[in-house]
Design a protein around this motif. Structure first.
Motif, short mmCIF file in Angstrom:
data_model
loop_
_atom_site.label_atom_id
_atom_site.label_comp_id
_atom_site.label_asym_id
_atom_site.label_seq_id
_atom_site.Cartn_x
_atom_site.Cartn_y
_atom_site.Cartn_z
N GLY A 7 -9.22 -5.05 3.89
CA GLY A 7 -8.87 -3.90 3.05
C GLY A 7 -9.30 -2.59 3.68
N LYS A 8 -10.48 -2.57 4.27
CA LYS A 8 -10.96 -1.37 4.96
C LYS A 8 -10.10 -1.08 6.19
CE LYS A 8 -15.75 -1.71 3.48
NZ LYS A 8 -17.13 -2.01 3.89
N VAL A 38 0.85 -1.20 0.00
CA VAL A 38 0.00 0.00 0.00
C VAL A 38 0.89 1.25 0.00
CG1 VAL A 38 -1.69 1.33 1.34
CG2 VAL A 38 -1.98 -1.14 1.06
N ASN A 54 -12.41 -8.06 2.14
CA ASN A 54 -12.97 -6.72 2.07
C ASN A 54 -12.82 -5.99 3.42
OD1 ASN A 54 -14.55 -4.64 0.63
ND2 ASN A 54 -16.11 -5.12 2.17
N GLN A 86 -7.04 -1.87 6.67
CA GLN A 86 -5.69 -1.50 6.26
C GLN A 86 -5.65 -0.24 5.37
OE1 GLN A 86 -2.52 -3.20 6.84
NE2 GLN A 86 -3.70 -4.00 8.54
N HIS A 87 -6.80 0.37 5.13
CA HIS A 87 -6.89 1.59 4.32
C HIS A 87 -6.26 1.41 2.93
CE1 HIS A 87 -8.23 3.48 7.99
NE2 HIS A 87 -7.15 2.99 8.59
N VAL A 88 -6.64 0.31 2.28
CA VAL A 88 -6.07 -0.05 0.98
C VAL A 88 -6.57 0.87 -0.13
CG1 VAL A 88 -6.00 -1.87 -0.76
CG2 VAL A 88 -5.62 -2.43 1.64
N ASP A 89 -7.83 1.27 -0.06
CA ASP A 89 -8.46 2.09 -1.10
C ASP A 89 -8.28 1.40 -2.45
OD1 ASP A 89 -9.32 4.06 0.79
OD2 ASP A 89 -7.28 4.86 0.78
N ASP A 90 -7.80 2.13 -3.47
CA ASP A 90 -7.64 1.51 -4.79
C ASP A 90 -6.18 1.22 -5.12
OD1 ASP A 90 -6.77 4.10 -5.12
OD2 ASP A 90 -7.92 4.47 -6.94
N LYS A 91 -5.32 1.25 -4.12
CA LYS A 91 -3.89 1.04 -4.35
C LYS A 91 -3.56 -0.42 -4.65
CE LYS A 91 -2.53 5.01 -1.71
NZ LYS A 91 -1.71 5.58 -0.67
#
Length: 160
Positions: free
Chosen positions: A87-88, A58, A84, A90-95
């Motif tokens: 991902g939230k 990320v 999912n 870990q603050h992945v967003d669209d990376k």
């Protein structure tokens, strides 16, 4: 048999979350016509995976993509809902694109499964990273058991 440099990515269908709903995505959709870094790990929310592996990709996503990579994909033998939520968290967003290989079908086709039953985790994926161009593996970095070095974002970035 374990996948190797020069091999085509095997056909499989993985799952990802799209607009709040589970959605299938094929390996052809993920890899065809693109340069992709895929890394896999034993499990979402596990210590090394959450503290180092995913966060590294990320944080370094822009630098990796600046080297000509179209997308970064994180795969684990977890269900799509867990991926999912992770991902939230870990603050992945669209990376990074998070995909679930819930039944380990793709992992088995790669020959990179890990028997983690002694830890109560069942069949999982070994920790690895690969680079593929138009669906052909150009780099493959498989970790030794218990290690976290060659599949790290730092190592992958340096190898591009």
């Amino acid at each position: 048999m374990t996948i190797a440099v020069g091999d085509k990515i095997p056909a499989a269908t993985l799952m990802r979350m799209v607009d709040g709903a589970p959605s299938p995505i094929t390996t052809e959709e993920l890899f065809s016509g693109k340069t992709v870094v895929m890394f896999a790990l034993p499990g979402a929310f596990t210590p090394t995976c959450s503290a180092k592996h995913l966060p590294g990709f990320v944080q370094m996503a822009d630098a990796i993509k600046d080297k000509g990579v179209d997308s970064i994909v994180c795969m684990s033998v977890n269900d799509v809902f867990v991926m999912n939520a992770w991902g939230k968290d870990q603050h992945v967003d669209d990376k990074v694109v998070l995909v679930a290989d819930g039944n380990a079908d793709f992992t088995k086709r790669l020959g990179l499964e890990l028997d983690a039953t002694k830890f109560g985790m069942g069949l999982r994926s070994q920790r690895f990273a690969l680079v593929a161009k138009d669906g052909t593996v150009t780099q493959l970095h498989i970790e030794q058991p218990g290690e976290f070095r060659v599949s790290s974002a730092d190592h992958v970035l340096a190898s591009l």
